[in-house]
Design a protein around this motif. Structure first.
Motif, PDB file in Angstrom:
ATOM      1  N   ASP A 210       0.810  -1.222   0.000  1.00  0.00           N
ATOM      2  CA  ASP A 210       0.000   0.000   0.000  1.00  0.00           C
ATOM      3  C   ASP A 210       0.845   1.274   0.000  1.00  0.00           C
ATOM      4  O   ASP A 210       0.299   2.379   0.038  1.00  0.00           O
ATOM      5  CB  ASP A 210      -0.942   0.009   1.201  1.00  0.00           C
ATOM      6  CG  ASP A 210      -0.205  -0.099   2.531  1.00  0.00           C
ATOM      7  OD1 ASP A 210       1.053  -0.034   2.522  1.00  0.00           O
ATOM      8  OD2 ASP A 210      -0.858  -0.238   3.577  1.00  0.00           O
ATOM      9  N   ASN A 211       2.178   1.104  -0.037  1.00  0.00           N
ATOM     10  CA  ASN A 211       3.108   2.237  -0.078  1.00  0.00           C
ATOM     11  C   ASN A 211       2.898   3.188   1.109  1.00  0.00           C
ATOM     12  O   ASN A 211       3.032   4.398   0.977  1.00  0.00           O
ATOM     13  CB  ASN A 211       2.984   3.005  -1.403  1.00  0.00           C
ATOM     14  CG  ASN A 211       4.196   3.887  -1.676  1.00  0.00           C
ATOM     15  OD1 ASN A 211       5.322   3.555  -1.298  1.00  0.00           O
ATOM     16  ND2 ASN A 211       3.985   5.015  -2.328  1.00  0.00           N
ATOM     17  N   LYS A 212       2.603   2.606   2.258  1.00  0.00           N
ATOM     18  CA  LYS A 212       2.421   3.405   3.471  1.00  0.00           C
ATOM     19  C   LYS A 212       3.424   2.975   4.533  1.00  0.00           C
ATOM     20  O   LYS A 212       3.702   1.782   4.693  1.00  0.00           O
ATOM     21  CB  LYS A 212       0.995   3.239   4.008  1.00  0.00           C
ATOM     22  CG  LYS A 212      -0.080   3.795   3.101  1.00  0.00           C
ATOM     23  CD  LYS A 212      -1.460   3.600   3.716  1.00  0.00           C
ATOM     24  CE  LYS A 212      -2.552   4.139   2.800  1.00  0.00           C
ATOM     25  NZ  LYS A 212      -3.908   3.944   3.375  1.00  0.00           N
ATOM     26  N   SER A 213       3.973   3.953   5.243  1.00  0.00           N
ATOM     27  CA  SER A 213       4.897   3.695   6.336  1.00  0.00           C
ATOM     28  C   SER A 213       4.385   4.413   7.580  1.00  0.00           C
ATOM     29  O   SER A 213       3.498   5.275   7.481  1.00  0.00           O
ATOM     30  CB  SER A 213       6.299   4.182   5.980  1.00  0.00           C
ATOM     31  OG  SER A 213       6.273   5.555   5.629  1.00  0.00           O
ATOM     32  N   HIS A 216       3.500   8.105   7.903  1.00  0.00           N
ATOM     33  CA  HIS A 216       3.726   8.578   6.529  1.00  0.00           C
ATOM     34  C   HIS A 216       5.049   9.343   6.405  1.00  0.00           C
ATOM     35  O   HIS A 216       5.158  10.323   5.675  1.00  0.00           O
ATOM     36  CB  HIS A 216       2.564   9.459   6.062  1.00  0.00           C
ATOM     37  CG  HIS A 216       1.232   8.776   6.145  1.00  0.00           C
ATOM     38  ND1 HIS A 216       0.814   7.849   5.221  1.00  0.00           N
ATOM     39  CD2 HIS A 216       0.244   8.864   7.072  1.00  0.00           C
ATOM     40  CE1 HIS A 216      -0.385   7.412   5.550  1.00  0.00           C
ATOM     41  NE2 HIS A 216      -0.747   8.002   6.678  1.00  0.00           N
ATOM     42  N   GLU A 219       8.260   6.892   1.856  1.00  0.00           N
ATOM     43  CA  GLU A 219       7.623   5.883   1.009  1.00  0.00           C
ATOM     44  C   GLU A 219       7.988   4.484   1.487  1.00  0.00           C
ATOM     45  O   GLU A 219       9.083   4.252   2.016  1.00  0.00           O
ATOM     46  CB  GLU A 219       8.067   6.072  -0.443  1.00  0.00           C
ATOM     47  CG  GLU A 219       7.481   7.305  -1.104  1.00  0.00           C
ATOM     48  CD  GLU A 219       7.752   7.329  -2.588  1.00  0.00           C
ATOM     49  OE1 GLU A 219       8.592   6.530  -3.051  1.00  0.00           O
ATOM     50  OE2 GLU A 219       7.124   8.146  -3.288  1.00  0.00           O
ATOM     51  N   THR A 243       7.099  -1.254   3.753  1.00  0.00           N
ATOM     52  CA  THR A 243       7.242  -0.209   4.754  1.00  0.00           C
ATOM     53  C   THR A 243       8.474   0.619   4.425  1.00  0.00           C
ATOM     54  O   THR A 243       9.199   0.325   3.460  1.00  0.00           O
ATOM     55  CB  THR A 243       7.354  -0.809   6.173  1.00  0.00           C
ATOM     56  OG1 THR A 243       7.261   0.237   7.146  1.00  0.00           O
ATOM     57  CG2 THR A 243       8.657  -1.553   6.348  1.00  0.00           C
TER      58      THR A 243
END
Length: 263
Positions: A210-213, A216, A219, A243
């Motif tokens: 989901d390209n979420k860390s 935020h 990337e 992550t």
């Protein structure tokens, strides 16, 4: 049935004169008339014969196409089965050489072996580091050990790894780095050897990637694996999460097992 007469006209032949025969004598064969049967012309029969011939040719052509299609399907199936059997044989061969049997059976045998603290599976050695560091630092540590972050090539390998990782995890966030990243191009996931991720051998958790860390902050370009809970079924294997590469995590290193002669 109609009949026509065939007329053969007079035919004269000169022949050598005998001594007692008068000069100029000729032999004449008289007209001969013979009836000839005239066969009727059947136009409908000719059309039917032509259509029958076309039907036969059409049928032969269709059967040939169907036969070629069947042959093509059989060839593809045979190739797929051969690849599957070959992979199974390679895996069986590798597994049969995982460890040397204890003495005296091990004497003079050549087996695959791993160094101390490395675990062996399928012809490879794995090191499960419990020290937490960024993805880049974790990879550097693997390189120092003559290896790299793990590349997962099969379902069997994923089964082995998730089983070991689950035993080593303290909680659901205590995951392990693997050698998969899309840091070069977003959405293009590559292993450390430069090969692209085979989607049929991907084990993303639901909604991932989901390209979420966290918060935020960056990337999510690197992949970690782990799932503490065990529900059973294929969902247990879906344990990959993307992550931030800077997030401290444990890691898995991998290298090929070496041949060693037992004494």
């Amino acid at each position: 049935m109609a009949e026509d007469d065939v007329m053969y006209t007079d035919v004269k032949f000169n022949r050598p004169r005998a001594e007692d025969e008068a000069p100029g004598a000729e032999v004449v064969y008289s007209n001969v008339t013979m009836p000839r049967t005239k066969h009727p012309v059947c136009s409908k029969c000719a059309i039917d014969a032509q259509q029958a011939g076309q039907g036969i040719r059409s049928k032969v052509t269709t059967e040939r196409v169907v036969l070629l299609v069947i042959i093509g399907i059989l060839v593809v199936t045979i190739i797929a089965l051969a690849d599957k059997i070959n992979s199974k044989l390679k895996m069986d061969t590798a597994n049969s050489r995982l460890t040397c049997p204890p003495p005296p059976e091990a004497k003079n045998l050549t087996c695959l072996k791993c160094e101390a603290r490395w675990e062996q599976h399928g012809g490879n050695c794995y090191y499960f580091s419990t020290s937490k560091s960024s993805w880049t630092d974790s990879r550097r540590s693997c390189t120092d050990l003559g290896s790299d972050l793990v590349k997962i090539d099969s379902r069997e390998e994923q089964v082995f790894l998730i089983g070991r990782v689950r035993d080593l995890m303290k909680d659901n966030q205590d995951k392990f780095w693997i050698g998969l990243t899309d840091s070069k191009e977003e959405g293009k996931w590559l292993w450390m050897d430069g090969s692209a991720l085979d989607q049929s051998l991907s084990f993303w958790n639901q909604t991932q990637p989901d390209n979420k860390s966290p918060a935020h902050s960056a990337e999510a370009d690197c992949v970690r694996m782990g799932k503490k809970e065990k529900k059973g079924g294929s969902d247990d294997l879906k344990s990959w999460f993307d992550t931030s590469c800077k997030r401290p995590q444990k890691s898995i290193c991998e290298k090929t097992a070496k041949l060693s002669s037992s004494v």
